[in-house]
Design a protein around this motif. Structure first.
Motif, PDB file in Angstrom:
ATOM      1  N   ASP A 188       6.791  -5.979   1.264  1.00  0.00           N
ATOM      2  CA  ASP A 188       6.169  -6.803   0.225  1.00  0.00           C
ATOM      3  C   ASP A 188       4.806  -6.300  -0.240  1.00  0.00           C
ATOM      4  O   ASP A 188       4.165  -6.929  -1.080  1.00  0.00           O
ATOM      5  N   VAL A 189       4.375  -5.180   0.313  1.00  0.00           N
ATOM      6  CA  VAL A 189       3.044  -4.672  -0.050  1.00  0.00           C
ATOM      7  C   VAL A 189       3.188  -3.498  -1.012  1.00  0.00           C
ATOM      8  O   VAL A 189       3.639  -2.424  -0.618  1.00  0.00           O
ATOM      9  N   PRO A 190       2.786  -3.654  -2.288  1.00  0.00           N
ATOM     10  CA  PRO A 190       2.883  -2.536  -3.237  1.00  0.00           C
ATOM     11  C   PRO A 190       1.905  -1.422  -2.857  1.00  0.00           C
ATOM     12  O   PRO A 190       0.736  -1.688  -2.530  1.00  0.00           O
ATOM     13  N   ILE A 191       2.409  -0.181  -2.904  1.00  0.00           N
ATOM     14  CA  ILE A 191       1.636   0.963  -2.423  1.00  0.00           C
ATOM     15  C   ILE A 191       1.351   1.939  -3.562  1.00  0.00           C
ATOM     16  O   ILE A 191       2.217   2.233  -4.380  1.00  0.00           O
ATOM     17  N   VAL A 192       0.118   2.443  -3.592  1.00  0.00           N
ATOM     18  CA  VAL A 192      -0.283   3.519  -4.498  1.00  0.00           C
ATOM     19  C   VAL A 192      -0.403   4.803  -3.694  1.00  0.00           C
ATOM     20  O   VAL A 192      -1.100   4.841  -2.687  1.00  0.00           O
ATOM     21  N   VAL A 193       0.287   5.862  -4.134  1.00  0.00           N
ATOM     22  CA  VAL A 193       0.204   7.169  -3.491  1.00  0.00           C
ATOM     23  C   VAL A 193      -0.907   7.970  -4.157  1.00  0.00           C
ATOM     24  O   VAL A 193      -0.926   8.116  -5.380  1.00  0.00           O
ATOM     25  N   GLN A 194      -1.821   8.482  -3.355  1.00  0.00           N
ATOM     26  CA  GLN A 194      -2.930   9.278  -3.888  1.00  0.00           C
ATOM     27  C   GLN A 194      -2.566  10.755  -3.865  1.00  0.00           C
ATOM     28  O   GLN A 194      -2.410  11.353  -2.804  1.00  0.00           O
ATOM     29  N   PRO A 231       9.852  16.913  -6.704  1.00  0.00           N
ATOM     30  CA  PRO A 231      10.968  16.442  -5.868  1.00  0.00           C
ATOM     31  C   PRO A 231      10.516  15.511  -4.734  1.00  0.00           C
ATOM     32  O   PRO A 231      11.206  14.555  -4.405  1.00  0.00           O
ATOM     33  N   ALA A 232       9.374  15.789  -4.141  1.00  0.00           N
ATOM     34  CA  ALA A 232       8.895  14.915  -3.063  1.00  0.00           C
ATOM     35  C   ALA A 232       8.578  13.524  -3.620  1.00  0.00           C
ATOM     36  O   ALA A 232       8.952  12.500  -3.037  1.00  0.00           O
ATOM     37  N   LEU A 233       7.910  13.476  -4.760  1.00  0.00           N
ATOM     38  CA  LEU A 233       7.585  12.175  -5.355  1.00  0.00           C
ATOM     39  C   LEU A 233       8.853  11.447  -5.795  1.00  0.00           C
ATOM     40  O   LEU A 233       8.951  10.228  -5.670  1.00  0.00           O
ATOM     41  N   ARG A 234       9.818  12.208  -6.277  1.00  0.00           N
ATOM     42  CA  ARG A 234      11.093  11.604  -6.681  1.00  0.00           C
ATOM     43  C   ARG A 234      11.772  10.956  -5.475  1.00  0.00           C
ATOM     44  O   ARG A 234      12.250   9.824  -5.558  1.00  0.00           O
ATOM     45  N   ARG A 235      11.767  11.668  -4.360  1.00  0.00           N
ATOM     46  CA  ARG A 235      12.385  11.094  -3.169  1.00  0.00           C
ATOM     47  C   ARG A 235      11.654   9.830  -2.714  1.00  0.00           C
ATOM     48  O   ARG A 235      12.274   8.848  -2.327  1.00  0.00           O
ATOM     49  N   TYR A 271       4.991   8.717   3.910  1.00  0.00           N
ATOM     50  CA  TYR A 271       4.943   7.498   3.097  1.00  0.00           C
ATOM     51  C   TYR A 271       6.074   6.538   3.466  1.00  0.00           C
ATOM     52  O   TYR A 271       5.925   5.313   3.369  1.00  0.00           O
ATOM     53  N   THR A 272       7.197   7.081   3.907  1.00  0.00           N
ATOM     54  CA  THR A 272       8.269   6.208   4.393  1.00  0.00           C
ATOM     55  C   THR A 272       7.800   5.408   5.605  1.00  0.00           C
ATOM     56  O   THR A 272       7.981   4.183   5.678  1.00  0.00           O
ATOM     57  N   GLN A 273       7.186   6.113   6.546  1.00  0.00           N
ATOM     58  CA  GLN A 273       6.709   5.427   7.752  1.00  0.00           C
ATOM     59  C   GLN A 273       5.601   4.429   7.433  1.00  0.00           C
ATOM     60  O   GLN A 273       5.551   3.339   7.996  1.00  0.00           O
ATOM     61  N   ALA A 274       4.697   4.826   6.542  1.00  0.00           N
ATOM     62  CA  ALA A 274       3.593   3.926   6.194  1.00  0.00           C
ATOM     63  C   ALA A 274       4.143   2.659   5.546  1.00  0.00           C
ATOM     64  O   ALA A 274       3.716   1.541   5.869  1.00  0.00           O
ATOM     65  N   ALA A 275       5.099   2.832   4.643  1.00  0.00           N
ATOM     66  CA  ALA A 275       5.668   1.663   3.964  1.00  0.00           C
ATOM     67  C   ALA A 275       6.383   0.760   4.958  1.00  0.00           C
ATOM     68  O   ALA A 275       6.316  -0.468   4.863  1.00  0.00           O
ATOM     69  N   THR A 276       7.060   1.355   5.907  1.00  0.00           N
ATOM     70  CA  THR A 276       7.724   0.558   6.943  1.00  0.00           C
ATOM     71  C   THR A 276       6.683  -0.204   7.759  1.00  0.00           C
ATOM     72  O   THR A 276       6.872  -1.393   8.071  1.00  0.00           O
ATOM     73  N   ALA A 277       5.592   0.459   8.091  1.00  0.00           N
ATOM     74  CA  ALA A 277       4.562  -0.190   8.894  1.00  0.00           C
ATOM     75  C   ALA A 277       3.935  -1.369   8.147  1.00  0.00           C
ATOM     76  O   ALA A 277       3.570  -2.378   8.758  1.00  0.00           O
ATOM     77  N   LEU A 278       3.816  -1.277   6.836  1.00  0.00           N
ATOM     78  CA  LEU A 278       3.153  -2.335   6.069  1.00  0.00           C
ATOM     79  C   LEU A 278       4.121  -3.437   5.635  1.00  0.00           C
ATOM     80  O   LEU A 278       3.687  -4.519   5.247  1.00  0.00           O
ATOM     81  N   GLY A 279       5.394  -3.158   5.686  1.00  0.00           N
ATOM     82  CA  GLY A 279       6.373  -4.160   5.274  1.00  0.00           C
ATOM     83  C   GLY A 279       6.726  -4.037   3.806  1.00  0.00           C
ATOM     84  O   GLY A 279       5.957  -3.466   3.017  1.00  0.00           O
ATOM     85  N   GLU A 334      13.492   6.288  -2.410  1.00  0.00           N
ATOM     86  CA  GLU A 334      13.807   5.774  -1.078  1.00  0.00           C
ATOM     87  C   GLU A 334      12.901   4.627  -0.659  1.00  0.00           C
ATOM     88  O   GLU A 334      13.232   3.877   0.248  1.00  0.00           O
ATOM     89  N   THR A 335      11.752   4.496  -1.306  1.00  0.00           N
ATOM     90  CA  THR A 335      10.784   3.506  -0.837  1.00  0.00           C
ATOM     91  C   THR A 335      10.366   2.609  -1.988  1.00  0.00           C
ATOM     92  O   THR A 335       9.407   2.906  -2.716  1.00  0.00           O
ATOM     93  N   PRO A 336      11.068   1.493  -2.173  1.00  0.00           N
ATOM     94  CA  PRO A 336      10.802   0.629  -3.332  1.00  0.00           C
ATOM     95  C   PRO A 336       9.366   0.108  -3.390  1.00  0.00           C
ATOM     96  O   PRO A 336       8.864  -0.157  -4.488  1.00  0.00           O
ATOM     97  N   SER A 337       8.709  -0.012  -2.248  1.00  0.00           N
ATOM     98  CA  SER A 337       7.369  -0.597  -2.310  1.00  0.00           C
ATOM     99  C   SER A 337       6.309   0.395  -2.805  1.00  0.00           C
ATOM    100  O   SER A 337       5.194   0.000  -3.103  1.00  0.00           O
ATOM    101  N   VAL A 338       6.636   1.670  -2.893  1.00  0.00           N
ATOM    102  CA  VAL A 338       5.723   2.603  -3.556  1.00  0.00           C
ATOM    103  C   VAL A 338       5.930   2.456  -5.054  1.00  0.00           C
ATOM    104  O   VAL A 338       6.971   2.823  -5.586  1.00  0.00           O
TER     105      VAL A 338
END
Lengths: 305, 305, 305, 305
Positions: free
Chosen positions: B132-138, B151-155, B122-130, B159-163
C-alpha cells in the motif's frame, strides 16, 4: 577506563552483531561472544563496524549494542561511529565514550578522492569530536573507494594528535606498512598504531613488516592471537593451515555469512541471521565451508567442531 | 490523504532542510518554505532527499521534519526513506504514511550493478514496505553510481505494482524517457509517472519527450511550474532565460549552497547554513550567482530580488 | 615551429576526426576543417583527443592525421599522445614533434588515485619524452576517473618544467582556476597556461577567473573565440545565446554525434560518421538539435545554416 | 588448426611477454616459455592479455608475439585482441586467425554498465569479427569495472554462437559457475566453456562447481594442471600447499612482478623486466616471495629452485 593510543598492540576482534531470525537484536549471544573473545586472549574488541552491520541498526540500537559490550568486559572497546553528519557522529561518540569506550573508528565518505580531501575530512571530524577522543582511521579502498596515500596518512598523523590508529586494509598493503614505519624512523611523522584487517589474509607478513597486530573478524580469533604472538616458521605453519578458510571468508559480500555460520557452528551465536537485505550461504557454500573446517581441524586440532 | 500514482503529473518541489547557523533545525523557515511552494503553484513536495541533507539528520529529526511539512500543507508529500536496512526504512515509512504522506522515495545502494541486482533490490524493498505504500525509484547514476537500464525499469514496473514513479536523473536521459514511453505504448510495461530532476537542466526537452513533470529543487520553482505548463516557443524562451543559473546551480557539490543562498536572498530561509561537513559558497561564487540573478531579472521580472 | 608554453592564450579548437561512412579516414574533410578553424580565428588546434576518436585509430592512422593537419596550417598544433606504455607514447611524440607539433597532450591512466600517483605519472612521462616536449595535462575526472588536486598540480608545475598547460575540465572547476592563480601569485608555483574544456559550459565565468582560453570542440568555434575576446555584458549576452546548444552538446556519450552533425550541416564534414562502436543521433535528437540551431540563429545570425 | 569451442577443457596458461631490460621484446625467452608450458602439460596458451602487457605493445609487436608463439607450438593459442575500435580488433584478429590461432579474447570497455550494454557490445564485436572466429569473454570486474550478470551471459551464449568461452574472474565467483551450469541444465542456454582465472585462488572449489579448467598465469602452471586433473583430498592437499604463494601473486598491481620474478628464477625468462610504467618488486617483496618458495618446496618438491 583505558584508551587506545599510538602504541596499542595485539588483536582487536571485530564483533558481529547477533540477530534473531526475525531481525531483533540477540544480546544474549552478544554477551556470549564477548566472553568468548576475552577467553581466547584478544586484547580488545571493535563493535559497530561494517561486519557489525552497523548501517542497518537504528541509532538507539547502536547505543544499546555498544553499552552491552562495554558493560560486559574490561577489555578496551573501539566503537564505529561513522556517519554522514558530524552532529550524529558526535552524539554517538559522547554516548559511548562516557560509558568507557577506548576510542572510535571512522570510515571515510566514499566521495573523497584527493589527499587534501582525505586529510581535511579527518581534521574536521577530529575537531568535531574534541581532542580527547582517540580515533581509528579505516583505510579500506575496496569497500569505501577511498585510497589513502602514505603522505596523506603522514599529514593526518602529524596534524591531528587524536588520530592514533590505522585500521589497515589496503590491498596490496605490505609496502604501505613499511613506508609508514620508514617515515616514522626518519622523523617525518609520529608513530601510529597499525592494526591489520582484510580478514587476516596477509597477517603472516604484515607482522614482519611492522604492524602492531590485527583488527579483523576472522571466525577463529585464536589464530589471530597466535599469529601475532608467534614468529618465524611457527607463525607460518599455523597461518598456512588456516589460509584456505581465511581466503574463503575474505570474499566480498559473502564473508559475513561465512563468519556467522562458523560462529553459529561453534555455539557462540544462537542464529546466523543477518538483517535484510542480507546475503545468506547457499547449501553448496555451507558444504564448502564445512569441508574447509574439516580439513583445518586436521592441522589445528583446537578448531574441531 | 492522496497518494501518488502512475499518472501523477506536475511539479514536486524538493524541499531543502533549513538549519540555524549552529546546526539546529529551523522549523519556522521550513513552514515558510512550504507556504511559498504552495503559493507558487507546485503540485507536491518532496522532503528528506539528498538536497534535504537527509543523511545528516538523526532519525528523530527526520520524523520531525516530515511531520512538520505534512501538518502544514494539503499538497501531496513524498518522503525520502532510503536506508541501508529494510527495518529502518520500514519504521520511517510507517511514521510518515500514517501521518498522511503521499509516497516514499528510495535511492539504490551504491553497490548495485546488474539488472538483476537492481530489480531484486526494489522488489525486496517493496515487499518490506507492504503493497500500500507508493514508491519512487531514484535513478541518479552520477550520485549513486547505479545505472538503471530500460529493461530493468520495465521489469520493476511490471513486477512491482507499488513502484509508481521514476525520479529521472540519468545523464544523458532524453532517450530513456522516449524508450520507456515506447515500451508502454507497445504494451511491454504499465505506465510509470516520470518526474525529472537534474535541477531542470533538460526540462525544456524532457516534457516534449513525454515526462510528466519535474521533481527537483531549482531555486525558482516558478520556472519549473511554467515550463511544465507552457509549450513551444514560449516554453523555450522562458527556460533559456533561466538556463545560465540552472546550469550554475546544477554543479555537483556546490549546488545546494547556491540553492540555499538564493532562497535566503528571497527571504525564505533565515540562514543558508548547512550541516557539517558542508560546502559553502566563496565570495566569488556568491558574486557570480548574484550576477546571474541580476541578468535573469532582466528577462524574467518575477525573479527580481 | 612555435611551441606552446606557460603563457599560451586563446582558443585551441579540438578537431574531430572525419570518417567516410565505411570507416575510412576522410582527409579532404580534415583539411577543410583545418582551413575553417583558421578562418574563424582560433589560435591553435588540438588533434587526436577523445573527441578525435583517437583510441579507435591505428598507430599509422594517428600519424597520418597529425601530419595532414601539421602540413596544412601554420597554427600551433597540440597532439594527443596518451598511451598505456611510455615507449609507444615516445614514438608518436617523436613522429609529430619533428614534423612541427607545438606540444603533446597526455591523459592520466584511469587507475591513478593519490596525489603521489598522479605527480609520479606525469614526472615519468615527461622524463620519457625528454625536456624539450611541451606537455598538456588533461584534467577531466568525468572521463578518466582521476581527480587532480591543486596541490598535485602545483607539484607538477614546480617539478616538471615541460608541463606547461592544464586542459581544465574538472566539474565543478571555477574554484580550481582561482586556487591555481592564487598559488601562482603567492609564489607557490610557476604559472601554468589554463585552457578550459567541457564544451565551454562555464567559459563565461572561467575567463573572469583567470583562464587563458578554451581548448574544446564546441561546434561553433566562433563563439569560443568571441567569449575569450569579449568582456562583461557583451560576453554574457553572446554566451547565453549559445548555452542551450552548448549544454545539449555537452552530454556524455552523445556529444560527439551532435558535434559532427552540426559540422556536417555546416558543410565542413562530408559525413557525420563515427568509427564503430559508435553512438549516433536518433531522429528525435536530430530534431532537437535542429530546433536549438534555429533558435540560436535568431540571436546570433552568423550561425544561420 | 584446431579452434576452441564450447566444450574446451583443461589449462590454458596465460603467457607473459618477455622483455629485455631496455624494453625490447625477448623472443628467445618467449619461445623457451612456450616449450616449457608444453612440457608441463598445459592444454593451450593465451597471449596478449593484461598479464602480457598487451596495452604497452605496438600493433606490430602484438602480431610479432602472437606469430612467434603460433609458429612455435601445436597447442591451441588464444590471442587477446581487445581494442577501443572494432576496425583495429578485426585487423589483429585476421592476422592471427589466418596464422592458426584457436580463438580470440575480448575484454569489455570499462564504460559498460547495464546488461543490455554488455550484451550489445559482444554482439557487435562478434558481428565485426565474423561468425567463424571463436570468442572468449573476459569477466573480470576488479580490472574492468564491468559486472556481468548470469542473465547477461545467458543472453550472449544464446544469441551469439561464436562466443564459446567465459574467462571467469568474478570475485566472489563460485555461485556464478553453479548458476551458469544450472541454466544450461534447465535448457535456458547452450553450454559455455568456463575457464577460471584470478591466479587460481579458488580453483580448488571452481572445478567442483563445474568449471572446465583454468586460464591464468600462476607461476607454477604444473599446479594448475594437477588441480584440474586431481579430485578430492589429493586436489586439496596440493592446492593448499601452493595457496600462500597463489595469494601473494594474486595481489593487484604487483602480481605480474611476482610472476616474472619466479619465472626468471626458474630460468625461463632471461630478465624479469616490464615495460614502463612498471611496478617492480622491492627487496623485501623479493625476500617474501623467496621465503614462500622455500616453504612451498618442502611440500611440493617439484618446485625446488
Amino acid at each position: 577506563m583505558s584508551l587506545i593510543n599510538r602504541s596499542t598492540r595485539g588483536v582487536y576482534a571485530i564483533v558481529p552483531t547477533p540477530f534473531h531470525p526475525d531481525g531483533r537484536l540477540d544480546l544474549d549471544s552478544l554477551r556470549r561472544l564477548v566472553d568468548f573473545y576475552a577467553a581466547v586472549g584478544v586484547d580488545g574488541l571493535t563493535v559497530l563496524g561494517q561486519t557489525g552491520e552497523a548501517p542497518k541498526l537504528t541509532q538507539d540500537e547502536s547505543v544499546e549494542i555498544a553499552w552491552a559490550v562495554l558493560d560486559r568486559t574490561d577489555l578496551p572497546v573501539v566503537v564505529g561511529v561513522s556517519a554522514p553528519g558530524f552532529g550524529t557522529m558526535r552524539t554517538l561518540t559522547d554516548q559511548v565514550m562516557t560509558r568507557g569506550a577506548a576510542g572510535v573508528m571512522i570510515a571515510p565518505p566514499t566521495t573523497l578522492r584527493t589527499d587534501d580531501q582525505i586529510v581535511g575530512y579527518y581534521t574536521q571530524a577530529a575537531t568535531a569530536l574534541g581532542p580527547d577522543v582517540p580515533i581509528v582511521v579505516q583505510d579500506h579502498p575496496l569497500t569505501f573507494s577511498v585510497v589513502m596515500s602514505v603522505p596523506a596518512l603522514r599529514r593526518i598523523a602529524c596534524e591531528t594528535p587524536s588520530v592514533v590508529m590505522l585500521k589497515h586494509e589496503d590491498w596490496p598493503g605490505l609496502e604501505k606498512i613499511s613506508a609508514l614505519r620508514a617515515a616514522e624512523e626518519n622523523g617525518e611523522m609520529p608513530r601510529l598504531s597499525i592494526m591489520c584487517g582484510n580478514g587476516g589474509l596477509f597477517l603472516d607478513f604484515e607482522m614482519a613488516r611492522g604492524a602492531d597486530g590485527a583488527m579483523t573478524g576472522y571466525c577463529f580469533p585464536e589464530l589471530l592471537v597466535d599469529v601475532v604472538r608467534l614468529t618465524g616458521d611457527e607463525r607460518h605453519e599455523l597461518f598456512d593451515a588456516h589460509l584456505p578458510l581465511i581466503r574463503y571468508e575474505q570474499q566480498p559480500g559473502v564473508g559475513l555469512a561465512v563468519r556467522k555460520h562458523v560462529l553459529h557452528r561453534r555455539g557462540l551465536l544462537r542464529s546466523d541471521a543477518q538483517r535484510k537485505p542480507e546475503r545468506t550461504l547457499t547449501r553448496t557454500e555451507r558444504d564448502e565451508v564445512d569441508l574447509l573446517l574439516e580439513r583445518l581441524a586436521r592441522r589445528d586440532t583446537r578448531t574441531w567442531l
